[in-house]
Design an enzyme around this catalytic site. Structure first.
Site, PDB file in Angstrom:
ATOM      1  CB  CYS A   1      -3.658  -3.282   5.009  1.00 23.36           C
ATOM      2  SG  CYS A   1      -4.411  -3.236   3.378  1.00 23.36           S
TER       3      CYS A   1
ATOM      4  CD  GLN B 136     -10.139  -7.068  -0.892  1.00 22.45           C
ATOM      5  OE1 GLN B 136      -9.452  -6.857   0.091  1.00 22.45           O
ATOM      6  NE2 GLN B 136      -9.997  -6.408  -2.021  1.00 22.45           N
TER       7      GLN B 136
ATOM      8  CG  ASP C 125      -7.033  -8.596   2.170  1.00 24.48           C
ATOM      9  OD1 ASP C 125      -6.079  -8.596   1.376  1.00 24.48           O
ATOM     10  OD2 ASP C 125      -7.452  -7.567   2.732  1.00 24.48           O
TER      11      ASP C 125
ATOM     12  CE  LYS D 124       0.062  -2.282  -9.223  1.00 23.07           C
ATOM     13  NZ  LYS D 124      -1.336  -1.922  -9.120  1.00 23.07           N
TER      14      LYS D 124
ATOM     15  CG  HIS E 220      -0.759  -5.108   0.690  1.00 26.54           C
ATOM     16  ND1 HIS E 220      -1.599  -4.557   1.612  1.00 26.54           N
ATOM     17  CD2 HIS E 220       0.380  -4.365   0.721  1.00 26.54           C
ATOM     18  CE1 HIS E 220      -1.002  -3.517   2.181  1.00 26.54           C
ATOM     19  NE2 HIS E 220       0.201  -3.374   1.656  1.00 26.54           N
TER      20      HIS E 220
HETATM   21 ZN   LIG Z   1      -3.588  -4.977   2.126  1.00 30.70          ZN
END
Ligand SMILES: [Zn+2]
Ligand SMILES: [Zn+2]
Length: 641
Positions: A333, A380, A382, A463, A509
């Protein structure tokens, strides 16, 4: 007086100290027979514990999931009862219910053997047959100390209890335990139980204290449920990715690099095929980037990881000061935010989706590492989305479709969990109202059922978590969609709005597979190593019947390879040996070339799992069907008789 509200809206007013058993009996004798325990305002207690408060009063039967934990904890008492009957000298520790069953810790001179477990299990059956009630008594500290005078672990526990705590004991037949409850009414409920294993465990998990012997077991209300669970355990053992991964030559672990798998040639094909699959699906609407692995601590201080997450990070020490001042990234991130900050962004660019497959490191404790499911180095799939607040609902819908489509490809069924605002959080209530409403709208648009997890969201936003159920019914948490309102503040992220003012984007995310390492571990177990064609490291093994047919077999192999299929010619040893070997390696197809096939331009195809049956096909047809099976990522073979 206590007021109890029943589920049907009726009320009962009873004096404090009334036993739930009497309340349930007054509702109906049939219900009393089916009652395992009760819940008062959600707090579970047994039928024999005096009521001390009023509130919503629910009777738990065996259909309530909370009742299973009560049953399993009671089974731990029955285990201790059996152990003490056969080993009166055994000291007793704790016996809680756990996720899939229960355990009980004992202090004994020598570890238990499998024969001991069999004997304890037989004795437990007798205890169940005797139908001893679990008799609760509330006792003084002095009385408790006297009762457990011969059990040093229990004495220690009594010493920990505060001066105002109620001390209670439960007696079933010959056995008394110090316990708060709740328990089932009597031992006859514990009929479908199985002791599974035994292992050393430090008293209270403290390695400076003595080693106890822990016995693990499980219990169910119904025999069918116990049988199904034991079958699942057996299947899980058979499919264990550490064992299958070795047998199929996919990966190895080496003590010099704990928690970081070495991928073999076959494993690397599998790994890259998965990455390419995700990359392909993301090609159009995502932007793939790569960011550094090593950062100096200024970044982690800004992100907050240096303060809260440092012990999970691999730190690099400065040569001169000897102090840690750099770290490998444990997550992507912050580096994505940095890249975002290097340019100005317009509202027209949003949503902007950064994806990466970079390597991450997390310093998991050595004892927690396990195969591919708990590793220190991983990657990941991601993604960080930068978007305007008014885009959240559409974006979440888009990401959900993306994630669910991914799972469907592998035949994994998904279940959704929606986690809302926790007590400690950033942002005002209006922000949370909007964020939760957007997530909820996207969830409901899928038409799928979801589980609400109130208060389970991250401190920075609500989330959606995705659990998948594998082919033997086990649930794994994989993907996530998390709204984040805190990171844009912390990193001062901005975009230029249509009125030319600077605004804050929201960050999402998103992960789909979680880590590829863990996902491959799950896939190995889900497919028991028999991967669908598109994933199989080796897709076809071509076997000439005799040595002189090698040129014909080589031509078949070349045709397959030319179509991009992972085919390989095997000429060593006898045909039977080669067939057995291909079966062991779970190769989806074997193409046998005999004299007749060589002359006719055909192959005799053996399909994985179909035994010795063969399907004879022209080579071109075989290549075409396999290409289609691969390209459609079919879960079942397209060649069959
Ligand atoms: Zn993240
Ligand atoms: Zn208990």
């Amino acid at each position: 007086m206590l007021v109890l509200r029943l589920p049907d809206g009726a009320e009962r007013t009873v004096p404090p100290g009334t036993l739930p058993r009497d309340v349930v009996a007054s509702i109906g004798p049939r219900l009393l027979k089916a009652a395992v325990a009760v819940a008062v305002d959600g707090e579970v207690q047994d039928l024999g514990t005096p009521l001390r408060r009023g509130g919503a009063f629910t009777v738990l039967t065996d259909k309530d999931p909370r009742a299973l934990a009560v049953l399993r904890h009671s089974a731990a008492h029955v285990l201790a009862t059996a152990v003490r009957r056969l080993r009166p000298e055994a000291h007793i520790g704790f016996g809680p219910a756990i996720d899939d069953g229960f355990y009980y810790d004992f202090e004994v001179a020598t570890p238990f053997t499998p024969d001991d477990l069999a004997a304890f299990e037989a004795e437990m059956a007798l205890v169940a047959q005797a139908a001893f009630p679990f008799d609760r008594a509330e006792v003084s500290r002095e009385a408790a100390l006297a009762t457990f005078a011969d059990d040093p672990l229990k004495l220690e526990r009594i010493g920990d209890l505060g001066p105002d705590e109620i001390i209670s004991t439960y007696t079933d037949g010959p056995f008394v335990d110090l316990c708060r409850g709740p328990h089932v009414p009597d031992t006859s409920w514990i009929r479908h139980v199985k002791l599974l294993s035994t292992a050393g465990a430090y008293w209270r998990g403290d390695e400076r204290r003595q080693m106890l012997q822990r016995i693990y077991g499980t219990a169910f209300f119904r025999k069918e449920d116990l049988d199904a669970h034991l079958h699942r355990l057996e299947e899980a053992r058979r499919r264990d990715h550490r064992v299958v991964g070795k047998a199929l030559d996919l990966f190895v672990l080496h003590p010099t690099a704990p928690g970081a798998p070495f991928w073999t040639e076959r494993g690397t094909i599998l790994y890259n095929t998965l990455v390419e699959f995700v990359r392909d699906r993301q090609r159009e609407r995502f932007k793939e980037i790569k960011t550094p692995l090593l950062y100096n601590k200024a970044l982690w201080e800004q992100s907050g990881h240096w303060g809260k997450y440092r012990e999970n990070m691999f730190l690099v020490h400065n040569d001169e000061t000897g102090e840690p001042d750099t770290s490998l990234k444990p997550m992507n991130c912050p580096s994505h935010y940095l890249l975002y900050l290097t340019k100005k962004h317009s509202y027209r660019e949003l949503p902007l989706r950064y994806v990466t497959f970079d390597v991450l490191h997390r310093n998991e404790v050595a004892g927690a590492l396990s195969g591919l499911t708990r590793v220190r180095q991983f990657a990941q799939d991601d993604c960080h989305v930068f978007l305007r607040e008014d885009q959240i609902a559409d974006e979440v819908k888009f990401l959900m479709d993306f994630i669910l489509g991914h799972y469907r490809t592998f035949g994994l069924e998904a279940r959704l969990k929606f986690a809302t605002r926790p007590e400690t959080r950033v942002g005002d209530d209006a922000m949370w109202d909007r964020a939760e409403a957007a997530l909820k709208a996207a969830l409901e648009a899928t038409g799928m059922a979801y589980e609400l997890k109130p208060g389970d969201g991250a401190f920075y936003g609500p989330k959606i978590d995705f659990d998948v159920t594998d082919s033997i019914g086990r649930a794994w948490q994989l993907g996530t969609i998390q709204l984040d309102y805190a990171a844009p503040e912390r990193f001062d992220l901005q975009y230029t709005a249509d009125d030319n003012t600077l605004k804050r984007p929201v960050v999402i995310h998103r992960a789909v597979s979680g880590s590829f390492e863990r996902f491959i571990g799950i896939l190995i177990e889900h497919f028991a190593g028999a991967f669908p064609l598109w994933l199989a490291p080796e897709q076809v093994r071509v076997l000439p019947l005799t040595d002189d047919l090698e040129p014909a077999a080589r031509a078949v192999t070349d045709a397959l390879v030319a179509a991009g299929l992972r085919a390989h010619l095997e000429v060593r040893e006898s045909l039977n040996y080669r067939i057995r070997e291909a079966e062991t390696m779970k190769v989806p197809y074997m193409a046998v070339v005999g004299k007749r096939e060589a002359e006719a331009g055909t192959v005799a195809v053996r399909v994985r799992g179909a035994g010795s049956k063969q399907v004879v096909l022209p080579v071109a047809e075989f290549v075409a069907r396999l290409s289609r099976e691969r390209d459609t990522r079919a879960l079942e073979p397209l060649v069959r008789d």
